[in-house]
Design an enzyme around this catalytic site. Structure first.
Site, PDB file in Angstrom:
ATOM      1  N   HIS A 164      80.039  13.911  67.880  1.00 42.58           N
ATOM      2  CA  HIS A 164      79.109  14.930  67.087  1.00 42.58           C
ATOM      3  C   HIS A 164      77.875  15.143  68.372  1.00 42.58           C
ATOM      4  CE1 HIS A 164      76.501  17.536  64.794  1.00 42.58           C
ATOM      5  NE2 HIS A 164      77.300  17.330  63.873  1.00 42.58           N
TER       6      HIS A 164
ATOM      7  N   GLY B 298      54.979  18.101  72.468  1.00 39.87           N
ATOM      8  CA  GLY B 298      55.416  16.870  73.164  1.00 39.87           C
ATOM      9  C   GLY B 298      55.709  17.134  74.645  1.00 39.87           C
ATOM     10  N   PRO B 299      56.112  16.243  75.420  1.00 41.96           N
ATOM     11  CA  PRO B 299      56.348  16.326  76.963  1.00 41.96           C
ATOM     12  C   PRO B 299      57.613  17.332  77.377  1.00 41.96           C
ATOM     13  CG  PRO B 299      57.241  14.429  75.965  1.00 41.96           C
ATOM     14  CD  PRO B 299      56.424  14.998  74.894  1.00 41.96           C
TER      15      PRO B 299
ATOM     16  N   GLY C 192      65.639  10.812  73.687  1.00 40.59           N
ATOM     17  CA  GLY C 192      65.955  12.478  73.997  1.00 40.59           C
ATOM     18  C   GLY C 192      64.826  13.268  73.376  1.00 40.59           C
TER      19      GLY C 192
END
Length: 481
Positions: A82, A159-160, A168
C-alpha cells in the site's frame, strides 16, 4: 441527540501485533470512545482502525494513537504493497450524528495543528478540509511517498517543512463515508488488476467516485479501491464492472472484501442488485425490530422522513441557504428517482423483454445521477455560504472584490453541474417513457417535467451568481451557455 463523529486512522503497521495492540490501547484509553473495528493486512503492512466518539474525544483518541505510532513505527524499515507517507498515514473524520462536515473540518484543523506542534510531524489537510485544490485527493498529497518526500522541502498546513525522520508525514481531513473495497482475481498476473483498475477509476474516465490500484496480495491479483461515495457508485456496481472486465480476459473473481466498516444500505443495495429485489429493506427482520424499538428509545440518527421535513423547514426559513440552487438539484434528484422507478417496473416483465437490456442501462445511469444530484443539493448550499462570508469582508479591504468574485464563481459551479446532469436525465426520462412500462408512463412524464425544472432553475442560479461578479469578462468566460 449526542454529537458523534467517526474516525478511521490508517497506520503503517500490519505485522507486529505488539505495535497494533499498543495502538488499540491508546485509542481505548479515552473512556467515551467506541472502537468498532480493527483490520490488519500483512501484505499491505497496514492497519485500519474505526471508532466513533464525541468530536473532542475522537480527536484526543486519534492523537494518543498517533503519538504511539510516531514512537513505535519506523518508516525507514517499513515496506508493503500500500502507498504510504507516514507512520500514521491518514486520519479522516466523518460526521455521524449531530455533526456536520464543517464540524469535521474544524476538528481536522485542530488535530493537525496539535500534531504539527507536539509531535513535530508535517500535516497536510485533505479532502473537504483541504486548503488547496491539489490536496483534495489523497494520492496527490501522498505523491512520492515517504522515500520521495525525504529529500524535499515541504509546504505542509501544520508542522515542520521536512518529513519526520522515522514517522514521515500525515494527512488529516474530513469526508463523507468512504468504503475501502478489494476484489481478488483468480490470477497471479498483476497486469490484469492494474488494467482493470485503470479502466474503472475516476481519474481515467471510469466510474465516478472510485480510486483504484492493482496489487499482488497473498499470491493473487487484487483490485484495491476506495469508493468515495457509495450513493453514486456502490460496491455492487463496481463489483459487476470488474467482473465484466475480468471475464473478457478469461479471469474469474475469487472473492471480495471490505476493509473497515460500511453503512448498512450498501449491503442492502447489493442484495437488491444481485437478487433483483425491490425494497429489500422492508423485508429485513432486524430493520423492523429496530424500528419498533425506536418508538421507546430515541434513535441517534433521524429518520429519512424527519430529514426531509427538516430540509423543507430550512428551505422555508429566512436563511439564505438552502435556496433556489438546492431546490433545483432536489427537483433533479426526484426526477432521477422516478426514472429509476419506471425502469424497475419495466425490467423482468415479459411484455418488455425486447427492451430489458436498455432499461437496465437506464436504471444504472438514473441511480448514478440520483446520487450525484442529491450530493449537489448540499454542495450548492455549502458553496453559497462562501459568498455570505465574502460579503462580510470590510469594504476598504483591497482583496474584497476578488474574494467575492471567487466565491460567486464557486457558487455557480454546483448549479452548472445540475444543468449538465438535468439535460442527460431529461433524455433518459423521454426514452423510458417511450420504451418502458406503459402503466408508469405518467411517472416518466413527471420525471421529464422535474428534469426541465432542474435545468431551468439551476440555469437561473448560475446566471444570478455570475451577474453579481465585478469582472464581466471573467463571468462571461465561466458561463455555461
Amino acid at each position: 441527540m449526542s454529537a458523534l463523529v467517526e474516525c478511521v486512522p490508517n497506520f503503517s503497521e500490519g505485522k507486529d501485533q505488539s505495535v497494533i495492540e499498543a495502538l488499540r490501547v491508546a485509542v481505548a484509553s479515552v473512556p467515551v470512545v467506541q472502537l468498532l473495528d480493527i483490520q490488519t493486512d500483512a501484505s499491505h503492512n497496514r492497519s485500519v482502525f474505526t471508532f466513533v466518539a464525541p468530536p473532542e474525544a475522537a480527536a484526543e483518541a486519534a492523537f494518543a494513537a498517533m503519538r504511539v505510532a510516531a514512537q513505535r513505527i519506523d518508516l525507514t524499515k517499513h515496506s508493503g504493497e500500500h502507498p504510504r507517507m507516514g507512520a500514521t498515514d491518514v486520519v479522516p473524520f466523518v460526521p455521524v450524528a449531530g455533526t456536520t462536515i464543517e464540524d469535521c473540518i474544524a476538528l481536522a484543523r485542530q488535530l493537525g495543528e496539535r500534531v504539527g506542534k507536539e509531535l513535530e510531524i508535517p500535516v497536510f489537510l485533505y479532502a473537504r478540509a483541504a486548503t488547496r485544490p491539489d490536496r483534495v485527493l489523497l494520492p496527490d498529497v501522498r505523491k512520492g511517498e515517504f522515500e520521495g518526500m525525504r529529500g524535499r522541502v515541504l509546504d505542509p498546513d501544520f508542522g515542520p517543512n521536512r518529513v519526520h525522520a522515522t514517522a514521515g508525514a500525515t494527512a488529516i481531513g474530513a469526508r463523507p463515508f468512504l468504503v475501502a473495497f478489494n476484489v481478488y482475481l483468480d490470477t497471479q498476473d498483476i497486469t490484469v488488476a492494474k488494467e482493470i483498475a485503470k479502466q474503472i477509476r475516476t481519474s481515467s474516465g471510469g466510474l465516478p467516485g472510485v480510486q483504484a490500484s492493482g496489487f499482488i496480495v497473498d499470491g493473487l491479483a487484487q483490485v484495491s479501491m476506495n469508493l468515495l461515495d457509495i450513493d453514486i457508485t456502490s460496491p455492487a456496481v463496481v463489483f459487476n464492472a470488474i467482473k465484466v472486465r475480468a471475464e473478457k480476459r478469461g479471469v474469474a473473481i475469487q472473492k471480495s472484501e471490505i476493509v473497515g466498516l460500511l453503512p448498512e444500505r450498501a449491503l442492502i443495495g447489493a442484495a437488491e442488485t444481485a437478487l433483483q429485489l425491490s425494497r429489500a429493506r422492508e423485508h429485513v427482520l432486524e430493520s423492523k425490530l429496530r424500528g419498533r424499538r425506536s418508538t421507546d428509545t430515541p434513535s441517534a440518527m433521524p429518520s429519512a422522513r424527519q430529514s426531509l421535513d427538516g430540509w423543507i423547514e430550512q428551505l422555508a426559513s429566512s436563511a439564505p441557504t438552502p435556496g433556489g440552487g438546492s431546490a433545483a438539484a432536489m427537483a433533479g434528484t426526484l426526477a432521477a428517482a422516478l426514472v429509476a422507478m419506471v425502469a424497475r417496473l419495466t425490467i423482468g416483465r415479459k411484455a418488455y423483454t425486447a427492451v430489458d437490456a436498455q432499461a437496465r442501462e437506464i436504471l444504472a445511469e438514473a441511480d448514478q445521477l440520483r446520487g450525484e444530484l442529491r450530493r449537489l443539493v448540499d454542495e450548492d448550499a455549502a458553496a453559497y455560504e462562501g459568498v455570505s462570508h465574502a460579503y462580510k469582508i470590510p469594504k476598504d479591504d483591497p482583496r474584497r472584490a476578488r474574494v467575492i468574485d471567487d466565491a460567486l464563481l464557486a457558487a455557480a459551479r454546483p448549479p452548472a453541474e445540475v444543468v449538465k446532469r438535468g439535460r442527460r436525465l431529461l433524455a433518459l426520462a423521454q426514452t423510458i417513457e417511450q420504451i418502458g412500462n406503459k402503466n408508469a408512463a405518467s411517472d416518466a412524464r413527471v420525471a421529464g417535467m422535474l428534469a426541465r425544472t432542474a435545468i431551468d432553475g439551476a440555469t437561473e442560479n448560475v446566471n444570478a451568481n455570475l451577474a453579481g461578479m465585478s469582472d464581466p469578462a471573467r463571468a462571461k468566460q465561466a458561463g455555461t451557455g
